[in-house]
Design an enzyme around this catalytic site. Structure first.
Site, PDB file in Angstrom:
ATOM      1  N   ASP A 157       0.844  -1.196   0.000  1.00 52.20           N
ATOM      2  CA  ASP A 157       0.000   0.000   0.000  1.00 52.20           C
ATOM      3  C   ASP A 157       0.875   1.240   0.000  1.00 52.20           C
ATOM      4  O   ASP A 157       1.922   1.285   0.650  1.00 52.20           O
ATOM      5  CB  ASP A 157      -0.932   0.002   1.215  1.00 52.20           C
ATOM      6  CG  ASP A 157      -0.205   0.145   2.538  1.00 52.20           C
ATOM      7  OD1 ASP A 157       0.763  -0.610   2.771  1.00 52.20           O
ATOM      8  OD2 ASP A 157      -0.589   1.014   3.351  1.00 52.20           O
ATOM      9  N   SER A 158       0.471   2.251  -0.774  1.00 44.86           N
ATOM     10  CA  SER A 158       1.159   3.538  -0.849  1.00 44.86           C
ATOM     11  C   SER A 158       2.595   3.343  -1.329  1.00 44.86           C
ATOM     12  O   SER A 158       2.809   2.848  -2.433  1.00 44.86           O
ATOM     13  CB  SER A 158       1.090   4.243   0.508  1.00 44.86           C
ATOM     14  OG  SER A 158       1.505   5.575   0.414  1.00 44.86           O
ATOM     15  N   ALA A 159       3.601   3.693  -0.505  1.00 48.96           N
ATOM     16  CA  ALA A 159       4.984   3.427  -0.895  1.00 48.96           C
ATOM     17  C   ALA A 159       5.190   1.942  -1.150  1.00 48.96           C
ATOM     18  O   ALA A 159       5.943   1.546  -2.057  1.00 48.96           O
ATOM     19  CB  ALA A 159       5.942   3.917   0.185  1.00 48.96           C
ATOM     20  N   VAL A 184      -2.334  -0.992  -3.604  1.00 48.74           N
ATOM     21  CA  VAL A 184      -3.354  -0.212  -2.917  1.00 48.74           C
ATOM     22  C   VAL A 184      -2.873   1.222  -2.809  1.00 48.74           C
ATOM     23  O   VAL A 184      -1.817   1.488  -2.232  1.00 48.74           O
ATOM     24  CB  VAL A 184      -3.657  -0.798  -1.526  1.00 48.74           C
ATOM     25  CG1 VAL A 184      -4.805  -0.037  -0.867  1.00 48.74           C
ATOM     26  CG2 VAL A 184      -3.998  -2.292  -1.633  1.00 48.74           C
ATOM     27  N   HIS A 283      -6.642   8.124   1.667  1.00 53.82           N
ATOM     28  CA  HIS A 283      -5.368   7.424   1.697  1.00 53.82           C
ATOM     29  C   HIS A 283      -5.179   6.787   3.073  1.00 53.82           C
ATOM     30  O   HIS A 283      -5.451   7.401   4.101  1.00 53.82           O
ATOM     31  CB  HIS A 283      -4.233   8.418   1.429  1.00 53.82           C
ATOM     32  CG  HIS A 283      -2.911   7.759   1.167  1.00 53.82           C
ATOM     33  ND1 HIS A 283      -2.520   7.373  -0.080  1.00 53.82           N
ATOM     34  CD2 HIS A 283      -1.903   7.420   2.013  1.00 53.82           C
ATOM     35  CE1 HIS A 283      -1.321   6.831  -0.015  1.00 53.82           C
ATOM     36  NE2 HIS A 283      -0.928   6.840   1.255  1.00 53.82           N
TER      37      HIS A 283
END
Length: 316
Positions: A157-159, A184, A283
């Site tokens: 997820d994200s990074a 994600v 987020h």
């Protein structure tokens, strides 16, 4: 659609207590603040799985900490290598323990969570190198994990979504097959400008200035580096032949449009893609399923999709 009411209450609290500017703050303080914020959305009791093991794998700069979650039963199982989010600067195995326990249970897969090195102490390529090394090791020693040689996936997820995407691109280039990639709200573009960066610039936990600060801490300011596929997967020369992808974004996220652009680029290249922008979510929703029914429903759908992608005849 308005922000999910359960999440709006969290945002009201966060917005009433603004966090310090990322670029000007000691990363140790940022990590502690991240842990404190995450503690407000954890389950009262851990999700039960078959077993949990903390160990290490060999990496380019020493041993890489990992946490291995195994389902109940004898297997063989699919294997998912998971990379946590946190803007390349914060996050660890503990911040995503609920996420990875649930993934193990719901997907019925061995999940190997990777604690890669963090910026700014360890800027690019440290995180990418660690995640790639861990995934290569697991692929080459799959009998020690899920045992399904044809059912290895990456997720994040994200990074961590960025790292999963770049590892998938590298595996494609090396001729190493993956069964799936779950991305994600991934970071996909360090050099582009996307409307969601303006639409969701402030007030939704992750702000556009946060994104810019975190990108600088991870990859500096060299346009050539920031535009390479190992930093900006959206800038890859080709997406053909990549693993089937599940790409999730959130309505109120400055990263929404670059994540959607990545899903579209994969689909245009003939990749099997499940893409969803979750209305009313922000987020970080992957970690919010304990407190938000809407986030819980999103996680249920994403893990169901991943389980579907990882089905197939067992080959040893």
């Amino acid at each position: 659609m308005p922000v999910d009411p359960s999440i709006e209450a969290l945002l009201d609290h966060v917005n009433a207590h603004p966090l310090p500017r990322i670029i000007d703050t000691d990363p140790r303080i940022l990590r502690e603040l991240n842990r404190q914020m995450g503690a407000t959305a954890v389950l009262p009791e851990p999700i039960e799985v078959g077993s949990v093991e903390n160990t290490t794998l060999p990496g380019p700069a020493g041993r890489i900490p990992v946490r291995i979650y195994r389902p109940d039963g004898s297997g063989p199982f699919p294997t998912v290598v998971f990379f946590h989010g946190g803007g390349f600067v914060v996050g660890d195995l503990d911040t995503h323990d609920d996420v990875t326990r649930r993934m193990c249970r719901d997907v019925n897969a061995v999940v190997v969570a990777v604690e890669y090195r963090l910026a700014p102490e360890h800027p690019f390529p440290a995180a990418y190198d660690d995640c790639l090394a861990a995934t290569r090791w697991i692929a080459e020693h799959i009998d020690d994990y899920g045992c399904r040689r044809d059912r290895l996936a990456v997720a994040g997820d994200s990074a961590g979504g960025n790292l999963a995407a770049t590892v998938a691109l590298t595996f494609r280039g090396e001729g190493r097959p993956l069964a799936a990639q779950l991305l994600v709200y991934p970071v996909t573009d360090f050099i582009g400008d996307h409307p969601s960066r303006t639409e969701n610039a402030n007030g939704y936990f992750l702000g556009t200035q946060d994104v810019l600060d975190l990108q600088h801490l991870y990859a500096g300011h060299d346009p050539a580096l920031r535009g390479s596929f190992t930093v900006s997967p959206l800038r890859a020369d080709s997406f053909a032949g990549l693993a089937p992808a599940i790409v999730a974004t959130a309505q109120y996220d400055p990263l929404r449009d670059e994540g959607n652009a990545y899903a579209q680029a994969l689909e245009d290249a003939g990749v099997d893609v499940f893409a969803r922008t979750y209305a009313g979510l922000i987020h970080g929703f992957l970690n919010l399923f304990p407190v938000s029914p809407a986030a819980d429903a999103a996680v249920t759908e994403l893990y169901t999709q991943l389980k579907h992608q990882l089905r197939g005849s067992a080959r040893r």
